[in-house]
Design a protein around this motif. Sequence first.
Motif, PDB file in Angstrom:
ATOM      1  N   ALA A 106      -1.024   5.115   7.276  1.00 42.70           N
ATOM      2  CA  ALA A 106      -1.869   4.525   8.624  1.00 42.70           C
ATOM      3  C   ALA A 106      -1.263   2.977   8.951  1.00 42.70           C
ATOM      4  O   ALA A 106      -0.689   2.453   8.120  1.00 42.70           O
ATOM      5  CB  ALA A 106      -3.251   4.173   7.963  1.00 42.70           C
ATOM      6  N   ILE A 107      -1.685   2.591  10.176  1.00 43.30           N
ATOM      7  CA  ILE A 107      -1.297   1.135  10.652  1.00 43.30           C
ATOM      8  C   ILE A 107      -2.509   0.759  11.194  1.00 43.30           C
ATOM      9  O   ILE A 107      -3.520   1.795  11.554  1.00 43.30           O
ATOM     10  CB  ILE A 107      -0.140   1.220  11.417  1.00 43.30           C
ATOM     11  CG1 ILE A 107      -0.308   1.917  12.617  1.00 43.30           C
ATOM     12  CG2 ILE A 107       1.176   1.510  10.823  1.00 43.30           C
ATOM     13  CD1 ILE A 107       0.777   1.944  13.918  1.00 43.30           C
ATOM     14  N   GLY A 108      -2.720  -0.700  11.066  1.00 43.60           N
ATOM     15  CA  GLY A 108      -3.749  -0.979  11.860  1.00 43.60           C
ATOM     16  C   GLY A 108      -3.693  -2.763  11.931  1.00 43.60           C
ATOM     17  O   GLY A 108      -2.659  -3.126  12.027  1.00 43.60           O
ATOM     18  N   PHE A 109      -4.754  -3.507  11.830  1.00 44.50           N
ATOM     19  CA  PHE A 109      -4.906  -4.696  11.915  1.00 44.50           C
ATOM     20  C   PHE A 109      -5.795  -5.405  10.874  1.00 44.50           C
ATOM     21  O   PHE A 109      -6.759  -4.993  10.412  1.00 44.50           O
ATOM     22  CB  PHE A 109      -5.482  -5.200  13.255  1.00 44.50           C
ATOM     23  CG  PHE A 109      -4.505  -5.205  14.378  1.00 44.50           C
ATOM     24  CD1 PHE A 109      -3.488  -5.945  14.741  1.00 44.50           C
ATOM     25  CD2 PHE A 109      -4.737  -3.980  15.411  1.00 44.50           C
ATOM     26  CE1 PHE A 109      -2.389  -5.699  15.769  1.00 44.50           C
ATOM     27  CE2 PHE A 109      -3.690  -3.862  16.237  1.00 44.50           C
ATOM     28  CZ  PHE A 109      -2.704  -4.630  16.628  1.00 44.50           C
ATOM     29  N   ALA A 110      -5.140  -6.538  10.291  1.00 40.57           N
ATOM     30  CA  ALA A 110      -5.872  -7.292   9.073  1.00 40.57           C
ATOM     31  C   ALA A 110      -5.315  -8.984   9.342  1.00 40.57           C
ATOM     32  O   ALA A 110      -4.112  -8.970  10.112  1.00 40.57           O
ATOM     33  CB  ALA A 110      -5.640  -6.680   7.937  1.00 40.57           C
ATOM     34  N   PRO A 111      -5.948  -9.653   8.640  1.00 42.74           N
ATOM     35  CA  PRO A 111      -5.420 -11.182   8.486  1.00 42.74           C
ATOM     36  C   PRO A 111      -4.160 -10.884   7.833  1.00 42.74           C
ATOM     37  O   PRO A 111      -3.591 -10.077   6.966  1.00 42.74           O
ATOM     38  CB  PRO A 111      -6.377 -12.034   7.558  1.00 42.74           C
ATOM     39  CG  PRO A 111      -7.740 -10.998   8.069  1.00 42.74           C
ATOM     40  CD  PRO A 111      -7.282  -9.559   8.025  1.00 42.74           C
ATOM     41  N   PRO A 112      -2.869 -11.856   8.260  1.00 46.39           N
ATOM     42  CA  PRO A 112      -1.684 -11.778   7.967  1.00 46.39           C
ATOM     43  C   PRO A 112      -1.797 -12.050   6.380  1.00 46.39           C
ATOM     44  O   PRO A 112      -0.471 -11.320   5.904  1.00 46.39           O
ATOM     45  CB  PRO A 112      -1.160 -12.999   8.436  1.00 46.39           C
ATOM     46  CG  PRO A 112      -1.801 -13.197   9.709  1.00 46.39           C
ATOM     47  CD  PRO A 112      -3.341 -12.769   9.428  1.00 46.39           C
ATOM     48  N   ALA A 113      -2.511 -12.421   5.734  1.00 48.67           N
ATOM     49  CA  ALA A 113      -2.472 -12.841   4.085  1.00 48.67           C
ATOM     50  C   ALA A 113      -2.641 -11.619   3.460  1.00 48.67           C
ATOM     51  O   ALA A 113      -2.114 -11.504   2.513  1.00 48.67           O
ATOM     52  CB  ALA A 113      -3.530 -13.865   3.690  1.00 48.67           C
ATOM     53  N   PHE A 114      -2.990 -10.267   4.067  1.00 49.67           N
ATOM     54  CA  PHE A 114      -3.369  -9.283   3.389  1.00 49.67           C
ATOM     55  C   PHE A 114      -2.235  -8.200   3.735  1.00 49.67           C
ATOM     56  O   PHE A 114      -2.186  -6.884   3.210  1.00 49.67           O
ATOM     57  CB  PHE A 114      -4.632  -8.505   3.954  1.00 49.67           C
ATOM     58  CG  PHE A 114      -5.867  -9.378   3.340  1.00 49.67           C
ATOM     59  CD1 PHE A 114      -6.165  -9.013   2.065  1.00 49.67           C
ATOM     60  CD2 PHE A 114      -6.507 -10.229   4.174  1.00 49.67           C
ATOM     61  CE1 PHE A 114      -7.314  -9.672   1.543  1.00 49.67           C
ATOM     62  CE2 PHE A 114      -7.616 -10.775   3.435  1.00 49.67           C
ATOM     63  CZ  PHE A 114      -8.224 -10.476   2.211  1.00 49.67           C
ATOM     64  N   CYS A 115      -1.107  -8.615   4.788  1.00 48.61           N
ATOM     65  CA  CYS A 115      -0.322  -7.638   5.322  1.00 48.61           C
ATOM     66  C   CYS A 115       0.911  -7.440   4.544  1.00 48.61           C
ATOM     67  O   CYS A 115       2.036  -6.658   4.848  1.00 48.61           O
ATOM     68  CB  CYS A 115      -0.053  -7.840   6.788  1.00 48.61           C
ATOM     69  SG  CYS A 115      -1.561  -7.828   7.595  1.00 48.61           S
ATOM     70  N   ALA A 116       1.114  -8.362   3.545  1.00 47.96           N
ATOM     71  CA  ALA A 116       2.440  -8.384   2.859  1.00 47.96           C
ATOM     72  C   ALA A 116       2.523  -7.298   2.101  1.00 47.96           C
ATOM     73  O   ALA A 116       1.624  -6.832   1.492  1.00 47.96           O
ATOM     74  CB  ALA A 116       2.740  -9.561   1.892  1.00 47.96           C
ATOM     75  N   PRO A 117       3.805  -6.701   1.753  1.00 45.17           N
ATOM     76  CA  PRO A 117       4.034  -5.339   1.161  1.00 45.17           C
ATOM     77  C   PRO A 117       3.401  -5.715  -0.415  1.00 45.17           C
ATOM     78  O   PRO A 117       3.753  -6.460  -0.898  1.00 45.17           O
ATOM     79  CB  PRO A 117       5.460  -4.969   1.445  1.00 45.17           C
ATOM     80  CG  PRO A 117       6.104  -5.810   1.858  1.00 45.17           C
ATOM     81  CD  PRO A 117       5.097  -7.037   2.434  1.00 45.17           C
ATOM     82  N   GLY A 118       2.904  -4.458  -0.841  1.00 49.53           N
ATOM     83  CA  GLY A 118       2.669  -4.369  -2.336  1.00 49.53           C
ATOM     84  C   GLY A 118       1.464  -4.767  -2.867  1.00 49.53           C
ATOM     85  O   GLY A 118       1.108  -4.823  -3.850  1.00 49.53           O
ATOM     86  N   GLN A 119       0.424  -5.065  -1.799  1.00 51.57           N
ATOM     87  CA  GLN A 119      -1.068  -5.351  -2.011  1.00 51.57           C
ATOM     88  C   GLN A 119      -1.904  -4.215  -2.261  1.00 51.57           C
ATOM     89  O   GLN A 119      -1.719  -3.249  -1.512  1.00 51.57           O
ATOM     90  CB  GLN A 119      -1.579  -6.251  -1.192  1.00 51.57           C
ATOM     91  CG  GLN A 119      -0.620  -7.600  -0.874  1.00 51.57           C
ATOM     92  CD  GLN A 119      -1.364  -8.475  -0.087  1.00 51.57           C
ATOM     93  OE1 GLN A 119      -2.402  -9.112  -0.399  1.00 51.57           O
ATOM     94  NE2 GLN A 119      -0.725  -8.895   1.017  1.00 51.57           N
ATOM     95  N   ARG A 120      -2.765  -4.270  -3.122  1.00 48.90           N
ATOM     96  CA  ARG A 120      -3.692  -3.087  -3.245  1.00 48.90           C
ATOM     97  C   ARG A 120      -5.094  -3.206  -2.571  1.00 48.90           C
ATOM     98  O   ARG A 120      -5.567  -4.321  -2.860  1.00 48.90           O
ATOM     99  CB  ARG A 120      -4.079  -2.735  -4.696  1.00 48.90           C
ATOM    100  CG  ARG A 120      -2.777  -2.283  -5.384  1.00 48.90           C
ATOM    101  CD  ARG A 120      -2.282  -0.787  -5.080  1.00 48.90           C
ATOM    102  NE  ARG A 120      -1.409  -0.250  -5.877  1.00 48.90           N
ATOM    103  CZ  ARG A 120      -1.327   0.628  -6.825  1.00 48.90           C
ATOM    104  NH1 ARG A 120      -2.856   1.168  -7.109  1.00 48.90           N
ATOM    105  NH2 ARG A 120      -0.303   1.200  -7.288  1.00 48.90           N
ATOM    106  N   LEU A 121      -5.514  -2.293  -1.528  1.00 48.20           N
ATOM    107  CA  LEU A 121      -6.582  -2.577  -0.750  1.00 48.20           C
ATOM    108  C   LEU A 121      -7.338  -1.337  -0.751  1.00 48.20           C
ATOM    109  O   LEU A 121      -6.978  -0.218  -1.553  1.00 48.20           O
ATOM    110  CB  LEU A 121      -6.117  -3.028   0.907  1.00 48.20           C
ATOM    111  CG  LEU A 121      -5.357  -4.244   0.768  1.00 48.20           C
ATOM    112  CD1 LEU A 121      -4.777  -4.465   2.364  1.00 48.20           C
ATOM    113  CD2 LEU A 121      -6.063  -5.525   0.386  1.00 48.20           C
ATOM    114  N   GLY A 122      -8.220  -1.026   0.325  1.00 53.31           N
ATOM    115  CA  GLY A 122      -8.980   0.072   0.344  1.00 53.31           C
ATOM    116  C   GLY A 122      -9.437   0.552   1.866  1.00 53.31           C
ATOM    117  O   GLY A 122      -9.262  -0.278   2.483  1.00 53.31           O
TER     118      GLY A 122
END
Length: 371
Positions: free
Chosen positions: A329-345
């Motif tokens: 998926a692609i979308g939008f979020a604050p830049p701080a969350f967009c760096a590769p390697g982060q675990r989100l939901g």
Amino acid sequence: MSGPELKRTPLHAAHLAAGARMSGFAGYDMPIQYPDGVMKEHAWTRDSAGLFDVSHMGQAWLTGEGWAGAFEAVTPGDFASLRPGRQKYSVLLNGSGGILDDLMAARPDDRGLFIVVNGACKDDDFRFLEDRLPAGVRLERLEDRALLALQGPQAAAVLAAHVPGAADLAFMDSAALTGFSGVDLIVSRSGYTGEDGYEISLPESEAFRVWDLLLADERVRPVGLGARDSLRLEAGLPLYGHDVDASVSPVEAGLAFAISPSRRRRGDFPGAARILAELSNAPTRARIALKVLEGAPAREGAVIVDGKGDEIGVVTSGGFSPTLGHPIAIGFAPPAFCAPGQRLGVVVRGRTWPVETVDLPFVPHRYVRRR
């Protein structure tokens, strides 16, 4: 499904004869898939050559003395220096720096600028341009031309058998060529799949014959909009009206490459104050790419959450990746969350599923660039 209010491309009957499942898209009755199905069509394009009817797109010539300045007044690219034989990706901008549409603009010869815009936006785009043209510059809509896309690793070999000079083009080259026994063509080595390939503009009167000639090659199969969407998603390419719209700037959308260095220095494009500030200080939101680790695909509108479950963004395009074997998926979020390697939901049907941020594209591009 289809209805009498939907327009038809010149190849509509060919799609029906091939057993395509049709549906409305951008105001046209378009082939979503053929009997092989989306998964096989997707894989065939990756492995051989897929043939797409994209005649719903808008085609036009911008001509007359001063055409470059007229086009630069509504886009952030440097078109005055675009030499014959080359093509640029660009965006139409509103006064606040939002994207009205994305497009391709080429100089296949010395006539002026050949423009291809999205089908759903073409009438608004052309009116927008026409309302802003200075005296002596003319926009000629090409209502009598079809547009085909031949995409995949075998596309160059297939087209070379019919169009002398096509194989000499590199990625983002464009040329006015003659092929298929005397047909007037505008050919660019580009596309919307991440694969090598071509987009071929031709008179609609020749569309059936050329379509059949290409499909007579065993390396070519027809491909519908379903696989076109999964291919472009794997390639990380935005879909207008979903991943970009009039509220989204090129910087937010990850399209800052469309802003030429000379235009950045001059700051003479619509919405320059916002866009230049985002280039200097980072926007409040940015494009995010997600690998879905478990669960169903996260579709457009799915909420993106951080590790605490707080909402941080939204999915704008998502689906199953046939090449990778898992949802993306692609979308939008604050830049701080967009760096590769982060675990989100992502929240899908009320349940939160784990995702990991990754780099784009999901599947590497295979464009043939000039050395």
